[in-house]
Design an enzyme around this catalytic site. Structure first.
Site, PDB file in Angstrom:
ATOM      1  N   ASP A 204       0.809  -1.225   0.000  1.00 17.40           N
ATOM      2  CA  ASP A 204       0.000   0.000   0.000  1.00 17.40           C
ATOM      3  C   ASP A 204       0.839   1.271   0.000  1.00 17.40           C
ATOM      4  O   ASP A 204       0.626   2.166  -0.807  1.00 17.40           O
ATOM      5  CB  ASP A 204      -0.946   0.024   1.207  1.00 17.40           C
ATOM      6  CG  ASP A 204      -2.076  -0.988   1.054  1.00 17.40           C
ATOM      7  OD1 ASP A 204      -2.326  -1.428  -0.091  1.00 17.40           O
ATOM      8  OD2 ASP A 204      -2.699  -1.326   2.063  1.00 17.40           O
TER       9      ASP A 204
ATOM     10  N   ASP B 180      -5.709   3.795  13.791  1.00 19.88           N
ATOM     11  CA  ASP B 180      -4.403   4.383  13.496  1.00 19.88           C
ATOM     12  C   ASP B 180      -4.487   5.666  12.668  1.00 19.88           C
ATOM     13  O   ASP B 180      -3.675   6.569  12.837  1.00 19.88           O
ATOM     14  CB  ASP B 180      -3.491   3.341  12.851  1.00 19.88           C
ATOM     15  CG  ASP B 180      -3.085   2.265  13.862  1.00 19.88           C
ATOM     16  OD1 ASP B 180      -2.976   2.612  15.058  1.00 19.88           O
ATOM     17  OD2 ASP B 180      -2.911   1.102  13.469  1.00 19.88           O
TER      18      ASP B 180
ATOM     19  N   SER C 158      -3.625  -8.988   8.793  1.00 18.55           N
ATOM     20  CA  SER C 158      -3.066  -7.647   8.928  1.00 18.55           C
ATOM     21  C   SER C 158      -2.293  -7.640  10.235  1.00 18.55           C
ATOM     22  O   SER C 158      -2.848  -7.942  11.293  1.00 18.55           O
ATOM     23  CB  SER C 158      -4.192  -6.616   8.945  1.00 18.55           C
ATOM     24  OG  SER C 158      -3.689  -5.417   9.495  1.00 18.55           O
TER      25      SER C 158
END
Ligand code: ARG
Length: 403
Positions: free
Chosen positions: A14, A124, A175
């Site tokens: 990403d 986050d 993740s």
């Protein structure tokens, strides 16, 4: 002059794609900043090179391990910080230190904007943006994954089209976010909260059920900070690394939690934080021995509030700062030794020793040498119970008159 954007860079798909994506969308130059917060894994030089290969004009790798340990993990230890009484705030602690260095890099390189690769569903994004806003209210924020449609499929297509040097097939089903203080794993089959975690989810800890010999460790604290292990002086960073290894080998610090995110979602996360849990267990017990009763009781509510503020992205907020002052003060006598037995997934306290101890043998003992004057207890108990006794007498009188 061309605008500059500082990007929080992890080396993954990403944020690697985000470099070119941001450059194309905004015409800005992208400066990649990768932080070492003790996550291990890939070589950071490789990550630095990858950012350049993906089109960054500058690529920085910052070793933040010492600072992260001293200025982020240590305050968390002084607060015994456990969100929902269990999660030691692993990711929540790393975001503010990264935000601080993103802002510094933006200042140094004359950037007007800071970018991150977070989605819109997590905590986050909040921690980065609220942190950056508190440190540098003039900086703008870009979040391409959340705000400009940089979905996973599009990212893979973009990486293919530009032949970026990233292995898009290497994608793990989970993740994962990890650092010195611990490791967080979510998504994949864990999203069904009835599914038990399997062994392959873990990497900081070994299976607590495996037969092995216990490990005994003595941790020495000075005003709330670990300063020696088994008599050998250590820094906070060294203490965490050693206890991650030793408590991890005993399967300590695993937890499987459904938690309340700030954005309102309940989510399931599996954590492992062997060093953090061993240290908090020891620190808490030394507080029991050295902190005066009322301070200790009140501190529990401060500890909890502190953890919530940090979880909620308010590291650089006025209340959090004020509570830090309280926590420093409350740790002033948390000095001494705690002995732990590490075994079978648990860190168990087996001994305490402190020159600041408020435990007094002569007061506690039932043997000879008792200094506690039991005659004083009689009047104390009488007065202590007086308010509720008077209320009970009133209630009784009311009942009798209404008969
Ligand atoms: N739920 C944790 C928090 O909000 C961890 C977030 C990151 N987790 C992850 N597996 N990427 O602090």
């Amino acid at each position: 002059m061309t605008e500059r954007v500082v990007l929080a860079y992890s080396g993954g798909l990403d944020t690697s794609v985000a470099i070119g994506w941001i450059a194309e969308e905004t015409g800005a130059e992208v400066i990649a900043v990768a932080a070492d917060v003790g996550q291990g894994g890939e070589d950071l030089d490789v990550i630095r090179e990858r950012a350049l290969a993906c089109g960054a004009v500058e690529s920085l790798v910052l070793d933040l391990r010492q600072e992260f340990a001293e200025e982020y993990c240590l305050p968390a230890l002084k607060a015994n910080a456990l969100y929902l009484d269990r999660y030691p705030l692993v990711s929540a602690l790393s975001r503010p230190v990264i935000a601080k260095h993103l802002v510094e890099a933006a200042r140094y390189h004359g950037a007007t904007t800071v970018a991150h690769g977070c989605t819109g569903k997590g905590n986050d994004q909040v921690r980065f943006e609220v942190g950056i806003g508190a440190l540098a209210p003039d900086l703008k924020v870009l979040a391409p994954v959340r705000d400009s449609g940089m979905s996973r499929d599009k990212a893979i297509a973009f990486a293919d089209e530009k032949s970026l040097p990233i292995d898009v097939t290497k994608k793990s089903p989970y993740s994962i976010d990890q650092n010195l203080w611990g490791r967080a794993v979510e998504t994949g089959f864990l999203e069904d909260i009835w599914n038990a975690p399997i062994e392959e989810v873990y990497s900081y800890t070994s299976d607590p059920a495996l037969p092995r010999d216990p490990d005994e460790v003595v941790i020495t604290f000075d005003r709330g900070a670990p300063v020696a292990i088994d008599g050998r002086p250590v820094s906070m960073l060294e203490a965490v690394l050693e206890l991650n290894r030793r408590a991890g080998a005993q399967g300590i610090g695993r937890l499987d939690l459904v938690e309340d995110r700030l954005v309102g979602i309940k989510s399931r996360e599996v954590y492992e934080a062997p060093g953090a849990i061993a240290l908090i267990t020891a620190h808490q017990e030394l507080e029991n021995v050295t902190v005066e009763r009322d301070l200790s009781r009140f501190k529990k509510s401060v500890d909890q509030r502190w953890g919530e503020l940090v979880y909620d992205g308010l590291w650089f907020s006025p209340l959090k700062r004020a509570l830090d002052g309280f926590l420093e003060d409350a740790n002033a006598h948390v000095t001494g030794d705690i002995r732990l037995t590490l075994h079978g997934g648990k860190a168990v306290v087996t001994g305490r020793r402190s020159e600041q101890s408020l435990y007094t043998y002569e007061m506690a003992t039932y043997d000879s040498g008792d200094m506690f004057d039991q005659r004083l207890a009689k009047g104390f108990v009488e007065l202590w119970g007086l308010p509720s006794k008077m209320a009970a007498q009133r209630d009784q009188a009311n009942k009798e008159t209404s008969l």
